[in-house]
Each structure stands twice: as structure tokens, then as C-alpha cells.
Design a protein around this motif. Structure first.
Motif, PDB file in Angstrom:
ATOM      1  N   GLU A   1       0.782  -1.053   0.105  1.00  0.00           N
ATOM      2  CA  GLU A   1       0.104  -0.036  -0.141  1.00  0.00           C
ATOM      3  C   GLU A   1       0.872   1.214  -0.046  1.00  0.00           C
ATOM      4  O   GLU A   1       0.358   2.186  -0.656  1.00  0.00           O
ATOM      5  CB  GLU A   1      -0.929   0.006   1.203  1.00  0.00           C
ATOM      6  CG  GLU A   1      -1.621   1.317   1.360  1.00  0.00           C
ATOM      7  CD  GLU A   1      -2.917   1.249   0.615  1.00  0.00           C
ATOM      8  OE1 GLU A   1      -3.593   2.321   0.263  1.00  0.00           O
ATOM      9  OE2 GLU A   1      -3.335   0.165  -0.036  1.00  0.00           O
TER      10      GLU A   1
ATOM     11  N   GLU B   1       0.685   4.054  -2.959  1.00  0.00           N
ATOM     12  CA  GLU B   1       0.444   5.454  -2.648  1.00  0.00           C
ATOM     13  C   GLU B   1       1.744   6.432  -3.123  1.00  0.00           C
ATOM     14  O   GLU B   1       1.530   7.694  -3.491  1.00  0.00           O
ATOM     15  CB  GLU B   1       0.155   5.594  -1.256  1.00  0.00           C
ATOM     16  CG  GLU B   1      -1.270   4.938  -0.909  1.00  0.00           C
ATOM     17  CD  GLU B   1      -1.522   5.121   0.455  1.00  0.00           C
ATOM     18  OE1 GLU B   1      -1.044   6.120   1.277  1.00  0.00           O
ATOM     19  OE2 GLU B   1      -2.544   4.501   0.887  1.00  0.00           O
TER      20      GLU B   1
ATOM     21  N   ALA C   1      -5.416  -1.029   3.718  1.00  0.00           N
ATOM     22  CA  ALA C   1      -4.775  -1.632   2.482  1.00  0.00           C
ATOM     23  C   ALA C   1      -5.429  -3.122   2.164  1.00  0.00           C
ATOM     24  O   ALA C   1      -5.643  -3.282   0.878  1.00  0.00           O
ATOM     25  CB  ALA C   1      -3.287  -2.131   3.134  1.00  0.00           C
TER      26      ALA C   1
ATOM     27  N   GLU D   1      -8.712  -3.194   1.834  1.00  0.00           N
ATOM     28  CA  GLU D   1      -9.562  -2.580   0.876  1.00  0.00           C
ATOM     29  C   GLU D   1      -9.251  -2.501  -0.577  1.00  0.00           C
ATOM     30  O   GLU D   1      -9.918  -2.589  -1.308  1.00  0.00           O
ATOM     31  CB  GLU D   1     -10.339  -1.324   1.640  1.00  0.00           C
ATOM     32  CG  GLU D   1     -11.222  -1.383   2.770  1.00  0.00           C
ATOM     33  CD  GLU D   1     -12.260  -2.671   2.599  1.00  0.00           C
ATOM     34  OE1 GLU D   1     -13.144  -2.323   1.745  1.00  0.00           O
ATOM     35  OE2 GLU D   1     -12.353  -3.531   3.419  1.00  0.00           O
ATOM     36  N   THR D   2      -7.863  -1.954  -0.466  1.00  0.00           N
ATOM     37  CA  THR D   2      -7.169  -1.897  -2.036  1.00  0.00           C
ATOM     38  C   THR D   2      -7.091  -3.044  -2.378  1.00  0.00           C
ATOM     39  O   THR D   2      -7.314  -3.254  -3.442  1.00  0.00           O
ATOM     40  CB  THR D   2      -5.898  -1.108  -1.543  1.00  0.00           C
ATOM     41  OG1 THR D   2      -6.028   0.420  -1.097  1.00  0.00           O
ATOM     42  CG2 THR D   2      -5.183  -0.939  -2.912  1.00  0.00           C
TER      43      THR D   2
ATOM     44  N   ALA E   1      -5.617  -0.817  -8.270  1.00  0.00           N
ATOM     45  CA  ALA E   1      -6.891  -0.137  -7.806  1.00  0.00           C
ATOM     46  C   ALA E   1      -6.346   1.263  -7.523  1.00  0.00           C
ATOM     47  O   ALA E   1      -7.125   2.087  -7.575  1.00  0.00           O
ATOM     48  CB  ALA E   1      -7.142  -0.795  -6.686  1.00  0.00           C
ATOM     49  N   LEU E   2      -5.167   1.454  -6.918  1.00  0.00           N
ATOM     50  CA  LEU E   2      -4.806   3.053  -6.620  1.00  0.00           C
ATOM     51  C   LEU E   2      -4.679   3.787  -8.049  1.00  0.00           C
ATOM     52  O   LEU E   2      -5.072   5.243  -7.907  1.00  0.00           O
ATOM     53  CB  LEU E   2      -3.572   3.109  -5.795  1.00  0.00           C
ATOM     54  CG  LEU E   2      -3.759   2.299  -4.345  1.00  0.00           C
ATOM     55  CD1 LEU E   2      -2.327   2.270  -3.730  1.00  0.00           C
ATOM     56  CD2 LEU E   2      -4.855   2.773  -3.503  1.00  0.00           C
TER      57      LEU E   2
ATOM     58  N   GLN F   1      -8.027   5.167  -9.251  1.00  0.00           N
ATOM     59  CA  GLN F   1      -8.485   6.139  -8.433  1.00  0.00           C
ATOM     60  C   GLN F   1      -7.710   7.553  -8.687  1.00  0.00           C
ATOM     61  O   GLN F   1      -8.296   8.580  -8.828  1.00  0.00           O
ATOM     62  CB  GLN F   1      -8.198   6.140  -6.959  1.00  0.00           C
ATOM     63  CG  GLN F   1      -9.150   4.930  -6.151  1.00  0.00           C
ATOM     64  CD  GLN F   1      -8.813   4.770  -5.026  1.00  0.00           C
ATOM     65  OE1 GLN F   1      -8.746   5.788  -4.106  1.00  0.00           O
ATOM     66  NE2 GLN F   1      -8.403   3.696  -4.571  1.00  0.00           N
TER      67      GLN F   1
END
Length: 293
Positions: free
Chosen positions: A182, A186, A260, A262-263, A283-284, A287
Motif C-alpha cells: 500500500e 501511494e 490496505a 480494501e485496496t 486499484a490505486l 483512483q
């Protein structure tokens, strides 16, 4: 030593290869029988059922995908428990909840079989080269008996305590892994959106005091857009769910890991579950509206 090994996925196949190279006699079984063929060609013997595989073994080893596979292969019809006998030692190398390990230990004890939980850290390359990091729970004297069997598979072996403590350590370690994935996603997305070159960022991450092999390995594959599987994303979600269960059991806060998770869940729901765990970062990227490359 006569060894039965059950479960020939990415991890199990590599471990069996190293057991054969170490000179052990290995009988193998897998739910998809064709996966046995390359190991049979290297000298292993193939069994038709778990019970048949373990009948003449001194050591029973297995690395299975999830709790359901444990239920079928260990406790099911023609499963391991129907074929074991007094004097054997069983070693579960799967990633499971520690309560599953404790349940297995009780069932084996009723058959006169000793049991240890010995999950591993590492993936495809470490399994193939004998470079895994193994964490063990169970009786100390049983651990000492099987340690020579584990040594050809591992870089290091760590005795963690009573039954279930190996499984517990594996989930604690994977909590760190999930958090690092995660954090990498990010940070790399932020860097890209702020105008930095992703490879230049990785060059810095490689030499800093917060460097990480996960950052090195996954960062490189992100830039190359290579999501070929060493450890499937769907199994990372399975592990995240087990960590959440363990945290709930112990009333332990895991806010960052919950995020994390949920990601990872979102990435699996987008259809990337069969890809490498690094695909969670997709997935990030969705977004953010960019790709790291």
C-alpha cells in the motif's frame, strides 16, 4: 528420509525439488495430478490420494492454498488423517489461522502423530532456490527433529513457540507486507502525479535507510507493467482476511492494514486476482487516473 509432500503450487513444487536434491525419497500428491509430472521426472513417486501419499512416510509435509484445501486434504475422505499412523510427524507449511493449526495438532495427536506449523516467507524464486524464511510453532523437541529436513528449503528457520505460533508469525509478517505494498503504491502514484520520474524515485528508494526488497522487486515490475505471478493477489486477499480475523480475536487495532485490505479487495474485484500481488496497486492507479510507468 521418506517424505510425503502434498500441494504442488508455486511454493510446494520448489520445495519438493530441493528435498529431492537433498537426497530424500519423496512421494507427491496434488489435486491437479499433472503438476506431479515434472517432479516424478526428477525422481519423486506420485500417489493417487492424500492417504496413499502419507502411508509409508516418516515425515508428512504440505503447503495448501487456504483453509478449505486444508479441510479437504487433511480432514476429508481419503485425506491425510485417514492414512497417517503413530510415529510420523506432520508439517503444515500453509498460511492459515493459528486456530486451524491447533485443530490439526489435536487431530494428529489422536493418531499418535506429532505436528508442527511451519509457514514460510518468500515466493517463487526463494522456494526454487532454497531461500525461504521459515517460522515454526509446536513442541521444541519435534522442531529439533525436523530442522534438518527444513534446512535445504530455507535461508533461516525461526522457532516461535507452541503450536500456532508459526502461523501467528506468518500473519504478523504478512501484515507488514500488505502495508508496504500500500505504501509503495501511494508513494509512487504521488511521485508520478507530482512530476517525478518513477525510475528515478526507485533509484532513491533503493539506497535510503527505509529501503525494502519489496520496494525493489515490486517497484521494478510496476514500472515495467509486469504482473506475472509469483504470489497471486487473490492469496494476498485471503491473508488480509486472516490478519483481520486474528486482530479481531486479540482486540488489536489495525487501521492501516484495514485500509490496505480494501485496496487489495478492490483490485481482486476488478478481476486481477490471478495476477501478482503487486496488481493491488492498480486499484490505486484507477483512483488516480494514471499508471506508474
Amino acid at each position: 528420509m521418506k517424505i510425503a509432500y502434498l500441494g504442488l503450487g508455486i511454493m510446494g513444487s520448489g520445495m519438493v525439488g530441493n528435498l529431492l536434491q537433498a537426497g530424500h525419497s519423496v512421494t507427491v500428491w496434488n489435486r491437479t495430478p499433472d503438476r506431479c509430472t515434472p517432479l516424478v521426472e526428477k525422481g519423486a513417486t506420485q500417489a493417487n490420494t492424500p492417504a496413499q501419499a502419507v502411508a509409508n512416510a516418516e515425515i508428512v509435509m504440505y503447503c495448501l492454498s487456504n483453509e478449505e484445501a486444508i479441510a479437504d486434504t487433511v480432514f476429508g475422505e481419503d485425506g491425510i488423517l485417514s492414512g497417517v499412523h503413530q510415529g510420523q510427524i506432520a508439517i503444515d507449511m500453509s498460511t492459515v489461522h493459528p486456530n486451524t493449526s491447533r485443530r490439526e495438532a489435536v487431530a494428529y495427536a489422536e493418531k499418535g502423530v506429532e505436528f508442527i506449523d511451519a509457514p514460510v516467507f518468500g515466493s517463487k524464486n526463494e522456494s526454487a532456490t532454497g531461500g525461504l524464511w521459515i517460522v515454526v510453532g509446536g513442541k521444541k523437541e519435534v522442531f529439533e527433529k525436523v530442522k534438518p529436513i527444513l534446512e535445504p528449503l530455507s535461508e533461516t528457520i525461526h522457532y516461535m513457540g507452541e503450536t500456532g505460533m508459526g502461523a501467528t508469525m506468518k500473519l504478523v509478517g504478512n501484515a507488514v507486507v500488505i502495508s508496504q505494498i500500500e505504501a509503495l503504491g501511494e508513494a509512487m502514484i504521488l511521485a508520478k502525479k507530482a512530476g517525478l520520474n518513477p525510475q528515478d524515485v526507485l533509484d532513491v528508494l533503493h539506497v535510503t535507510d527505509f529501503k525494502s526488497p519489496i520496494f525493489d522487486g515490486m517497484g521494478s515490475t510496476l514500472v515495467k507493467r509486469d504482473f506475472s505471478t509469483s504470489f497471486a493477489l487473490k492469496w494476498l486477499l485471503k491473508d488480509a482476511n486472516l490478519i483481520a480475523q486474528l486482530a479481531q480475536d486479540n482486540n488489536s487495532p489495525i487501521p492501516a492494514i484495514a485500509l490496505a485490505r480494501e485496496t487489495v479487495k478492490a483490485a481482486v474485484n476488478h478481476g486481477w486476482g490471478e495476477e501478482n500481488a503487486s496488481a493491488a496497486i492498480k486499484a490505486l492507479e484507477l483512483q488516480a487516473g494514471i499508471e506508474i510507468k
